[in-house]
Design a protein around this motif. Structure first.
Motif, PDB file in Angstrom:
ATOM      1  N   PRO A 165       0.136  11.454  13.341  1.00 33.37           N
ATOM      2  CA  PRO A 165       0.653  10.122  13.719  1.00 33.37           C
ATOM      3  C   PRO A 165      -0.408   9.028  13.689  1.00 33.37           C
ATOM      4  N   TYR A 166      -1.671   9.362  13.984  1.00 36.64           N
ATOM      5  CA  TYR A 166      -2.731   8.363  13.904  1.00 36.64           C
ATOM      6  C   TYR A 166      -2.837   7.816  12.481  1.00 36.64           C
ATOM      7  N   VAL A 167      -2.847   8.711  11.502  1.00 33.94           N
ATOM      8  CA  VAL A 167      -2.941   8.284  10.102  1.00 33.94           C
ATOM      9  C   VAL A 167      -1.701   7.488   9.707  1.00 33.94           C
ATOM     10  N   ALA A 168      -0.532   7.959  10.141  1.00 30.43           N
ATOM     11  CA  ALA A 168       0.714   7.283   9.769  1.00 30.43           C
ATOM     12  C   ALA A 168       0.774   5.858  10.318  1.00 30.43           C
ATOM     13  N   PHE A 169       0.290   5.650  11.536  1.00 28.35           N
ATOM     14  CA  PHE A 169       0.344   4.312  12.125  1.00 28.35           C
ATOM     15  C   PHE A 169      -0.829   3.438  11.698  1.00 28.35           C
ATOM     16  N   SER A 170      -1.865   4.013  11.117  1.00 33.62           N
ATOM     17  CA  SER A 170      -3.010   3.227  10.664  1.00 33.62           C
ATOM     18  C   SER A 170      -2.865   2.752   9.228  1.00 33.62           C
ATOM     19  N   ILE A 171      -2.108   3.488   8.414  1.00 33.67           N
ATOM     20  CA  ILE A 171      -2.005   3.155   6.995  1.00 33.67           C
ATOM     21  C   ILE A 171      -1.349   1.795   6.736  1.00 33.67           C
ATOM     22  N   PRO A 172      -0.254   1.405   7.411  1.00 32.44           N
ATOM     23  CA  PRO A 172       0.386   0.125   7.072  1.00 32.44           C
ATOM     24  C   PRO A 172      -0.541  -1.083   7.144  1.00 32.44           C
ATOM     25  N   ILE A 173      -1.290  -1.253   8.234  1.00 36.81           N
ATOM     26  CA  ILE A 173      -2.176  -2.409   8.345  1.00 36.81           C
ATOM     27  C   ILE A 173      -3.313  -2.299   7.340  1.00 36.81           C
ATOM     28  N   ALA A 174      -3.753  -1.063   7.037  1.00 34.91           N
ATOM     29  CA  ALA A 174      -4.809  -0.874   6.033  1.00 34.91           C
ATOM     30  C   ALA A 174      -4.308  -1.266   4.653  1.00 34.91           C
ATOM     31  N   VAL A 175      -3.084  -0.902   4.327  1.00 32.83           N
ATOM     32  CA  VAL A 175      -2.496  -1.286   3.036  1.00 32.83           C
ATOM     33  C   VAL A 175      -2.347  -2.794   2.945  1.00 32.83           C
ATOM     34  N   PHE A 176      -1.970  -3.420   4.046  1.00 32.38           N
ATOM     35  CA  PHE A 176      -1.822  -4.880   4.067  1.00 32.38           C
ATOM     36  C   PHE A 176      -3.150  -5.572   3.756  1.00 32.38           C
ATOM     37  N   ILE A 177      -4.237  -5.101   4.356  1.00 26.92           N
ATOM     38  CA  ILE A 177      -5.553  -5.719   4.136  1.00 26.92           C
ATOM     39  C   ILE A 177      -6.067  -5.440   2.729  1.00 26.92           C
ATOM     40  N   LEU A 178      -5.997  -4.182   2.297  1.00 25.74           N
ATOM     41  CA  LEU A 178      -6.558  -3.803   1.004  1.00 25.74           C
ATOM     42  C   LEU A 178      -5.758  -4.373  -0.163  1.00 25.74           C
ATOM     43  N   SER A 179      -4.445  -4.395  -0.054  1.00 26.94           N
ATOM     44  CA  SER A 179      -3.628  -4.925  -1.156  1.00 26.94           C
ATOM     45  C   SER A 179      -3.862  -6.424  -1.335  1.00 26.94           C
ATOM     46  N   GLY A 180      -4.068  -7.139  -0.233  1.00 26.62           N
ATOM     47  CA  GLY A 180      -4.374  -8.561  -0.338  1.00 26.62           C
ATOM     48  C   GLY A 180      -5.672  -8.818  -1.070  1.00 26.62           C
ATOM     49  N   PHE A 181      -6.654  -7.937  -0.877  1.00 20.10           N
ATOM     50  CA  PHE A 181      -7.930  -8.077  -1.575  1.00 20.10           C
ATOM     51  C   PHE A 181      -7.811  -7.671  -3.041  1.00 20.10           C
ATOM     52  N   LEU A 182      -7.129  -6.571  -3.321  1.00 22.17           N
ATOM     53  CA  LEU A 182      -7.041  -6.043  -4.691  1.00 22.17           C
ATOM     54  C   LEU A 182      -6.288  -6.969  -5.631  1.00 22.17           C
ATOM     55  N   ARG A 183      -5.365  -7.768  -5.086  1.00 23.49           N
ATOM     56  CA  ARG A 183      -4.613  -8.678  -5.948  1.00 23.49           C
ATOM     57  C   ARG A 183      -5.519  -9.718  -6.610  1.00 23.49           C
ATOM     58  N   GLY A 184      -6.666 -10.008  -6.009  1.00 20.37           N
ATOM     59  CA  GLY A 184      -7.554 -11.028  -6.557  1.00 20.37           C
ATOM     60  C   GLY A 184      -8.594 -10.502  -7.531  1.00 20.37           C
ATOM     61  N   ILE A 185      -8.625  -9.189  -7.757  1.00 24.14           N
ATOM     62  CA  ILE A 185      -9.598  -8.621  -8.698  1.00 24.14           C
ATOM     63  C   ILE A 185      -9.075  -8.782 -10.125  1.00 24.14           C
ATOM     64  N   PRO A 186      -9.856  -9.326 -11.034  1.00 15.04           N
ATOM     65  CA  PRO A 186      -9.391  -9.515 -12.421  1.00 15.04           C
ATOM     66  C   PRO A 186      -9.071  -8.179 -13.096  1.00 15.04           C
ATOM     67  N   HIS A 187      -7.998  -8.159 -13.854  1.00 19.98           N
ATOM     68  CA  HIS A 187      -7.592  -6.946 -14.559  1.00 19.98           C
ATOM     69  C   HIS A 187      -8.541  -6.613 -15.705  1.00 19.98           C
ATOM     70  N   GLU A 188      -9.319  -7.575 -16.150  1.00 21.16           N
ATOM     71  CA  GLU A 188     -10.244  -7.308 -17.252  1.00 21.16           C
ATOM     72  C   GLU A 188     -11.267  -6.234 -16.895  1.00 21.16           C
ATOM     73  N   ILE A 189     -11.578  -6.082 -15.593  1.00 21.88           N
ATOM     74  CA  ILE A 189     -12.540  -5.064 -15.181  1.00 21.88           C
ATOM     75  C   ILE A 189     -12.016  -3.670 -15.527  1.00 21.88           C
TER      76      ILE A 189
END
Length: 297
Positions: A165-189
């Motif tokens: 349950p710790y992992v299950a309840f920690s993943i949503p906020i982690a996905v929210f933070i990481l996905s917001g950052f990854l969207r700004g990385i250029p696809h050319e890399i």
């Protein structure tokens, strides 16, 4: 002549205007410092009070002099908390559970965020929405179903029963933070890496993960604090003395030492110390991660 008179009249007015702007800036700066000072005092007050509390006898604590220095520093309170309170056992359990939770949370959330934001598939936003819904689910509503599930799986009263349950309840906020950052990385890399023959897994492990270190640090400290201080799930799914984590063990220690308030305060200080140390070590990286996520997102 008229021009010179007008210019002479405008000069004092400009000086007055500049002085007014300067005074307003000083007032704003003073107000900001006052606000920050009040905020610092309110944040430091409980820590200072608890530290002094942990070195006092019961009579000094009951006297009501909150900021008075102890007449004699009671180091025995820390000895009682360290030995009789099973501090080493509880903190080792907390380190194990928190460490495994951090590794699984960062690994799974990074993989999910990479798949959602970098792969071109039609259900990416829908999957992200499902993870965001997980943020709104209260822990208390899942305790009874999880109790039944873990009992049927024969993993109740094990560390696995709280790590899941710790992992299950920690993943949503982690996905929210990481996905917001990854969207700004250029696809050319990624495209250049694939041209060089790198697979998706190699690109993710050796290119994407190093880039996402700042938001990963943010996820690390947020997850660490929430899991380290968690009590409800541990108290529900654990009963063996040898498996208790630090917050749950503290509750047992309070029940055992209700008359020795100084020892209870010492145990509280020892319990808060790891969180304070980790936060100060990673505070700069946490700030960079939050800012980077906000800009990239």
């Amino acid at each position: 002549m008229i021009t010179e008179t007008a210019a002479a009249n405008k000069a004092p007015q400009a000086a007055v205007g500049q002085n007014g702007i300067f005074n307003r800036r000083k007032l704003r700066k003073a107000g900001a410092w006052i606000f920050l000072g009040i905020l610092a005092v309110t944040q430091l007050y409980p820590l200072v009070w608890l530290l002094l509390y942990s070195f006092k006898t019961n009579s000094e604590i009951m006297s009501g002099q909150f900021f008075a220095l102890p007449k004699e520093w009671q180091w025995q309170n820390y000895a009682d908390a360290f030995t009789a309170g099973n501090y080493l056992r509880y903190i080792s359990n907390s380190i194990f559970v928190t460490g495994v939770t951090l590794i699984l949370t960062i690994l799974f959330s990074a993989m999910v965020s990479y798949a959602i934001t970098r792969f071109k598939w039609r259900y990416g936003n829908t999957v992200l929405l499902l993870f965001m819904i997980g943020i709104m689910i209260p822990i208390q509503s899942t305790l009874l179903p999880l109790m039944v599930i873990f009992k049927n799986m024969s993993i109740l009263n094990t560390h696995l029963s709280i790590i899941i349950p710790y992992v299950a309840f920690s993943i949503p906020i982690a996905v929210f933070i990481l996905s917001g950052f990854l969207r700004g990385i250029p696809h050319e890399i990624e495209e250049s890496a694939m041209i060089d023959g790198a697979s998706i897994y190699r690109t993710f492990a050796f290119i994407i993960l190093p880039i996402t270190v700042p938001p990963i640090m943010t996820v690390t400290i947020l997850t660490f604090i929430s899991i380290w201080n968690e009590f409800i799930i541990a108290a529900t799914f654990l009963s063996a003395e040898g498996l208790k984590t630090l917050p749950f063990g503290l509750n047992s220690f309070i029940g055992q030492y209700t008359a020795n308030y100084g020892a209870i305060g010492a145990f509280l200080v020892l319990g808060a110390l790891p969180v304070i140390i980790v936060y100060f070590i990673l505070s700069e990286k946490i700030t960079k991660g939050m800012v980077a996520g906000a800009v990239k997102g």
